[in-house]
Motif scaffolding. Structure first.
Motif, mmCIF file in Angstrom:
data_model
loop_
_atom_site.group_PDB
_atom_site.id
_atom_site.type_symbol
_atom_site.label_atom_id
_atom_site.label_comp_id
_atom_site.label_asym_id
_atom_site.label_seq_id
_atom_site.Cartn_x
_atom_site.Cartn_y
_atom_site.Cartn_z
ATOM 1 N N ASP A 37 0.962 -1.231 -0.125
ATOM 2 C CA ASP A 37 0.002 -0.181 -0.137
ATOM 3 C C ASP A 37 0.805 1.385 -0.222
ATOM 4 O O ASP A 37 0.736 2.301 1.068
ATOM 5 C CB ASP A 37 -0.661 0.192 1.077
ATOM 6 N N ALA A 40 -0.506 4.393 0.991
ATOM 7 C CA ALA A 40 -0.608 4.623 2.498
ATOM 8 C C ALA A 40 0.579 5.443 2.962
ATOM 9 O O ALA A 40 0.550 5.949 3.980
ATOM 10 C CB ALA A 40 -1.692 3.597 3.591
ATOM 11 N N GLN A 41 1.850 4.209 2.694
ATOM 12 C CA GLN A 41 3.190 4.804 3.398
ATOM 13 C C GLN A 41 3.125 6.344 3.154
ATOM 14 O O GLN A 41 3.753 6.523 4.052
ATOM 15 C CB GLN A 41 3.431 4.051 2.611
ATOM 16 N N GLN A 43 1.309 8.881 2.806
ATOM 17 C CA GLN A 43 0.590 9.690 3.395
ATOM 18 C C GLN A 43 0.712 9.208 4.719
ATOM 19 O O GLN A 43 1.001 10.967 5.837
ATOM 20 C CB GLN A 43 -1.188 8.675 3.110
ATOM 21 N N LEU A 44 1.173 8.572 5.152
ATOM 22 C CA LEU A 44 1.842 8.350 6.731
ATOM 23 C C LEU A 44 3.445 9.231 6.440
ATOM 24 O O LEU A 44 3.070 9.637 7.828
ATOM 25 C CB LEU A 44 1.869 7.239 7.041
ATOM 26 N N HIS A 45 3.953 9.196 5.543
ATOM 27 C CA HIS A 45 5.500 9.389 5.572
ATOM 28 C C HIS A 45 5.632 11.108 5.684
ATOM 29 O O HIS A 45 6.218 11.906 6.098
ATOM 30 C CB HIS A 45 6.222 8.817 4.371
ATOM 31 N N THR A 46 4.685 11.715 5.266
ATOM 32 C CA THR A 46 4.303 12.785 4.665
ATOM 33 C C THR A 46 3.316 13.746 5.726
ATOM 34 O O THR A 46 3.181 15.174 5.383
ATOM 35 C CB THR A 46 4.034 13.436 3.062
ATOM 36 N N ALA A 47 2.665 13.292 6.916
ATOM 37 C CA ALA A 47 1.482 13.377 7.084
ATOM 38 C C ALA A 47 1.724 14.886 8.365
ATOM 39 O O ALA A 47 0.970 15.811 8.453
ATOM 40 C CB ALA A 47 0.820 12.423 8.228
ATOM 41 N N ARG A 90 2.300 17.470 1.796
ATOM 42 C CA ARG A 90 1.096 16.641 1.417
ATOM 43 C C ARG A 90 0.417 16.666 0.566
ATOM 44 O O ARG A 90 0.009 18.064 0.468
ATOM 45 C CB ARG A 90 0.220 16.675 3.414
ATOM 46 N N ASP A 151 -5.808 6.999 -3.508
ATOM 47 C CA ASP A 151 -6.593 6.247 -2.776
ATOM 48 C C ASP A 151 -7.318 5.202 -3.744
ATOM 49 O O ASP A 151 -8.603 5.193 -3.503
ATOM 50 C CB ASP A 151 -7.095 6.953 -1.751
ATOM 51 N N GLU A 561 -8.638 13.973 5.038
ATOM 52 C CA GLU A 561 -7.587 14.539 4.148
ATOM 53 C C GLU A 561 -7.297 15.138 3.502
ATOM 54 O O GLU A 561 -6.534 15.749 2.483
ATOM 55 C CB GLU A 561 -6.905 13.041 3.728
#
Length: 953
Positions: A37, A40-41, A43-47, A90, A151, A561
């Motif tokens: 995914d 998703a990675q 989005q998590l990394h750039t949150a 982001r 997504d 988001e």
């Protein structure tokens, strides 16, 4: 015996293959991204990033496999999003689909018949829902194959229950703000659809129509002639109209003139032996007379149009008297200056008629036939006849009655349904509208347009012109598969319930649980109680342009988001084809202004359409279409992406097999450059071996400066969405500064110097920095290849290049004018030297440049400038020897180059020195070492001594 020195040479080593083999390699990347995914990675990394960039996806229609236009659109979006990620934003991306509407209905009808045939309406809608989902799954697979990250597991679909409910909530806001009106107005109507159409659903094509001039005789001929100061006697006095729609004449209820236009009374062709006088706009007298077969026009008098207001005329074939009215829409550009007025079938006609209290007749049914109660005329039964067939019949009727003054066939541009490609008409029917003048919607929308960044800039003028001229937006459709206009209207007054806004929220809650069927199955008493008997439910559905047009409310406004934090750090973009100025851009603008009072977007980017190499529209029938699936199967998605980004998307985008071949060549050049860099970084550990830029050799500092300059240009180009500039700068850098110069020069140093020598590590340090920068430049465009390069880079790295931002390890090392000139002059001399050596090659004096000795003859200042590097200049020129000489005039056989303030000559001769078997340079010191008689002295030092020292090249 010759010794084997291969083990003393540092040849490139890398697992990064020369051949991309993209059709086979890319699916493995896709499978891996799916498994972990990757979206998703990211989005998590750039949150935690402060800056937010949202590219809101204009939903493609869920019907049929994707075509080249889809690919262009999705790739441009993906490149934009990824470039923003690497720029430090982001950047979430939520793809979507448009799911309601006629094409899906038609597809389901082909299999199950119309609603009521085999399936009731609810079951029919369910089949539509299932069909749409099948199409989404089909398209999603191809979009992902393009390398588009988003997504995909949670896209938005306009048929989702939550989306349908939020559509009603958006509609409620628009109702509450006073923008929704109901009325019988002329709207575009498609007989095949059996429904009203929006402006955005109209396209224009050529159509042959009858063009006729018809006399409307005055009831009081003498009174009309008298206004011109003429005694008509027993003459017929008539006002001729010109029209290309004879089928509208049964509903003709007035004739409109221009109030300030000058009209002339002229002698016309006689009728049944009687004199005829005609009223025609003075500017059109000559053209009209020619159509009527008159040799010349005899003008009897003039008046302005306002003088004739109220004159009563006889309908040409009904016992109906029609008045002369004044209308601002009447001009003297063509026809007669008199316009027959049918309020059922023209917007201007409707406005003029309404002003004078003239009602609609409504003779035309939804499928294009005259109603059963349409009056017959002089033996012509119109009831049940289709209007296109009626054209000829009415023309013949007019001829028979003697009122047809002229008849011709003309080719003209005519509105067509964009789905069926068939002619549409204006038809007045009871519809729901978003009024352009209601609550100053047009005025506010035009102001909002000015606050948007339009790319290209002409987009602003284009959409503003459309908003200025557009009529009220008809948002109702008479279809089955759509979101209902969930209003209750009073049976007697047809007015919406006074609590409509609150009721819409109650309906929305039910739709959120059960979809649109909840409305159609709803018992009005459940919400209205005792009032239920006085009200009826609206069964029309909303225009699909409303569906997608409120996505800013139903998607951006609902998904956490995508929502705005600090407004100064937030940007929202729409990116679609240029046709969307009249479609999604406009419907989104109007709904957002109606709800929020502002535009829904900050930036709007538009692209052109795909054509073949000859500029023709691609089509299967012409055999000139190129399918994206075929390109991906044979060449790979990265080749398709590279073509899209190297083409000026602002105009038509040409594609052919030859163009794809050139793009593939560009890709190979970039890939080979990356492979050379990676191969020469074998054994390089940046934590141990990376030298500071300032401690590197001068040539390596120059290379880092060139990469720095390219990065400045590339990041600026990405910022302004100039993707062709990105491709060009990267391609030129790989071809010129690297391929034709730096990489060629540094081969000797990389291959022959000791592995851990300063000179070699300096070159590797520069190449490492360049590779780190290059992979980021490529990542938005060549998504698969960039990840492959990233995995091959030495040292510790994050899992994906898309977790990173622009590389900050480059430096401006050549900032002063003197430093810039040092290199520009040296490169100019090298270019001249290359021409000299090429001439020797053509004369078969030498094979490779290392077989030559080069001399540079210059003035004292130039010699002094390059004297410190004299021992190393031969490596820069890739010759076995280079000599700096003071020029006392032009040397024999030398080629002149004029530098700023100095003349320099370049000459070359064949080297007679023996060849070193290790470095291939021809040097006089080959054979002077007993242990290594076939090596030059520097190679001896590099093999078993301390190694040579390089400071410059």
């Amino acid at each position: 015996m010759t010794k084997d020195y291969k083990n003393t040479i540092n040849l490139p080593q890398t697992d990064f293959p020369m051949r991309g083999d993209l059709p086979k390699r890319e699916p493995h990347w896709l499978a891996e991204w799916e498994r972990i995914d990757r979206y998703a990675q990211i989005q998590l990394h750039t949150a935690g990033r402060d800056k937010v960039f949202v590219l809101h996806d204009g939903p493609p229609y869920a019907n049929g496999v994707i075509h080249l236009g889809h690919s262009v659109n999705k790739v441009l979006k993906d490149v934009t999003v990824k470039s923003k990620l690497i720029a430090g934003h982001r950047a979430p991306y939520v793809p979507g689909w448009d799911c309601h509407g006629l094409p899906i209905e038609i597809a389901v009808e082909k299999k199950f018949g119309k609603p009521g045939d085999k399936l009731d309406a609810a079951a029919f809608r369910q089949k539509c829902r299932e069909y749409a989902q099948q199409q989404i799954d089909l398209q999603r697979s191809d979009f992902k194959r393009l390398g588009v990250l988003g997504d995909w597991q949670r896209p938005y679909r306009t048929m989702d229950f939550k989306y349908e409910a939020d559509m009603l909530r958006a509609f409620a806001r628009i109702v509450a703000n006073g923008h929704v009106v109901r009325g019988a107005k002329p709207v575009y109507w498609c007989f095949d659809c059996g429904s009203a159409l929006a402006e955005a659903e109209i396209e224009y094509g050529d159509k042959q129509s009858p063009a006729i001039d018809v006399a409307y005789d005055a009831i009081d001929a003498k009174a009309l002639a008298a206004k011109f100061g003429v005694d008509a006697g027993d003459a017929i006095v008539a006002i001729p109209i010109w029209t290309t729609t004879p089928w509208t004449l049964p509903e003709s209820q007035a004739v409109a003139l221009g109030a300030e236009l000058e009209y002339a009374l002229i002698e016309g062709p006689s009728r049944d032996g009687k004199r005829v006088l005609l009223v025609i706009a003075s500017a059109l007298v000559e053209k009209s007379a020619q159509r009527y077969g008159l040799n010349e026009a005899t003008v009897l008098g003039h008046v302005v149009g306002a003088t004739l207001q109220g004159t009563m005329l006889q309908h040409p074939f009904y016992a109906r008297e029609v008045p002369v009215l004044l209308g601002d829409h009447v001009s003297a550009e063509d026809g007669t200056g008199a316009v027959h007025t049918s309020p059922d079938h023209g917007v201007e006609d409707f406005i003029v008629a309404r002003t004078h209290g003239i009602d609609l007749l409504n003779y035309i049914e939804s499928r294009g036939t005259y109603r059963a109660d349409t009056p017959a005329a002089d033996g012509l039964e119109l009831a049940g006849m289709h209007i296109w067939k009626a054209n000829d019949a009415i023309v013949e009727l007019l001829r028979r009655r003697g009122v047809l003054l002229a008849h011709a066939k003309i080719e003209h541009s005519y509105p067509n349904c964009w789905r069926h490609k068939t002619p549409v008409i204006f038809r007045a029917t009871p519809q729901w509208f978003i009024g352009m003048e209601q609550a100053k919607l047009r005025e506010t929308a035009l102001a909002a347009i000015k606050n948007v960044r339009w790319v290209p800039g002409w987009g602003e003028e284009r959409i503003a012109g459309m908003v200025v001229g557009r009529p009220d937006w008809c948002i109702s459709r008479q279809r089955t598969w759509g979101v209902p206009i969930a209003l209750f209207v009073h049976k007697a007054t047809q007015e919406p319930h006074p609590d409509s806004v609150a009721l819409l929220e109650q309906v929305a809650k039910k739709v959120e649980q059960g979809g649109v069927d909840a409305w159609f199955a709803l018992d009005a008493a459940e919400l209205l109680g005792d009032q239920a008997n006085d009200y009826e439910k609206v069964t029309d559905v909303l225009d699909v342009w409303f569906d997608s047009g409120v996505s800013h409310f139903a998607v951006v406004g609902q998904r956490p988001e995508l929502q705005q934090g600090d407004a100064s750090q937030y940007k929202l973009m729409y990116l679609e084809g240029s046709d969307q100025h009249r479609g999604w851009f406009q419907s989104s603008l109007l709904t957002s202004v109606a709800i929020h009072g502002r535009a829904p977007y900050d930036d709007v980017l538009t692209h052109g359409f795909t054509v073949d190499a000859q500029g023709r529209k691609m089509s299967k029938s012409m055999g000139n279409g190129i399918e994206p699936q075929d390109i991906m199967k044979t060449l790979g998605a990265d080749i398709l992406r590279l073509w899209i980004c190297s083409t000026d998307y602002r105009n038509e985008m040409s594609l052919s097999d030859e163009i794809l071949k050139r793009v593939s060549d560009t890709y190979r050049r970039i890939r080979n450059t990356a492979r050379f860099l990676l191969g020469n970084l074998d054994g390089f550990d940046p934590t141990k071996h990376l030298l500071p830029v300032a401690d590197s050799l001068l040539l390596d500092q120059w290379a880092v400066q060139q990469a720095y300059d390219v990065q400045q240009a590339v990041t600026a180009a990405y910022e302004r969405y100039d993707f062709p500039e990105v491709v060009q700068r990267v391609q030129n850098f790989c071809t010129n500064e690297l391929g034709a110069l730096y990489l060629d020069i540094t081969k000797d140093r990389l291959y022959t110097m000791p592995t851990d020598s300063h000179g070699r590590r300096s070159a590797q340090s520069a190449m490492y920095r360049i590779a780190e920068a290059l992979v980021r430049w490529l990542a938005p465009i060549l998504s698969f290849t960039a990840e492959e390069v990233w995995q091959s880079l030495p040292g510790q790295h994050s899992e994906s290049v898309l977790f990173e931002t622009w590389y900050d390890g480059l430096a401006a090392t050549q900032g002063s004018p003197e430093q810039r000139r040092y290199w520009s002059d040296l490169l100019a001399i090298r270019d001249t030297a290359s021409r000299v050596l090429e001439g020797m090659r053509k004369a078969e004096q030498i094979g490779a440049a290392l077989e030559a000795k080069l001399a540079i003859h210059a003035d004292a200042a130039t010699v002094a400038r390059y004297a410190p590097a004299a021992d190393e200049l031969r490596f820069f020129f890739i010759t076995s020897e280079l000599r700096l000489d003071l020029a006392g005039g032009q040397p024999d056989s030398a080629v002149l180059i004029e530098l700023e303030g100095a003349d320099v000559w370049v000459s070359a001769t064949v080297s007679e020195a023996p060849k070193c078997v290790r470095c291939w340079h021809r040097r006089e010191d080959v054979g002077t070492h007993a242990e290594h008689p076939e090596l030059c002295s520097r190679c001896v030092s590099n093999v078993e001594g301390p190694g040579e020292v390089r400071r410059w090249f």
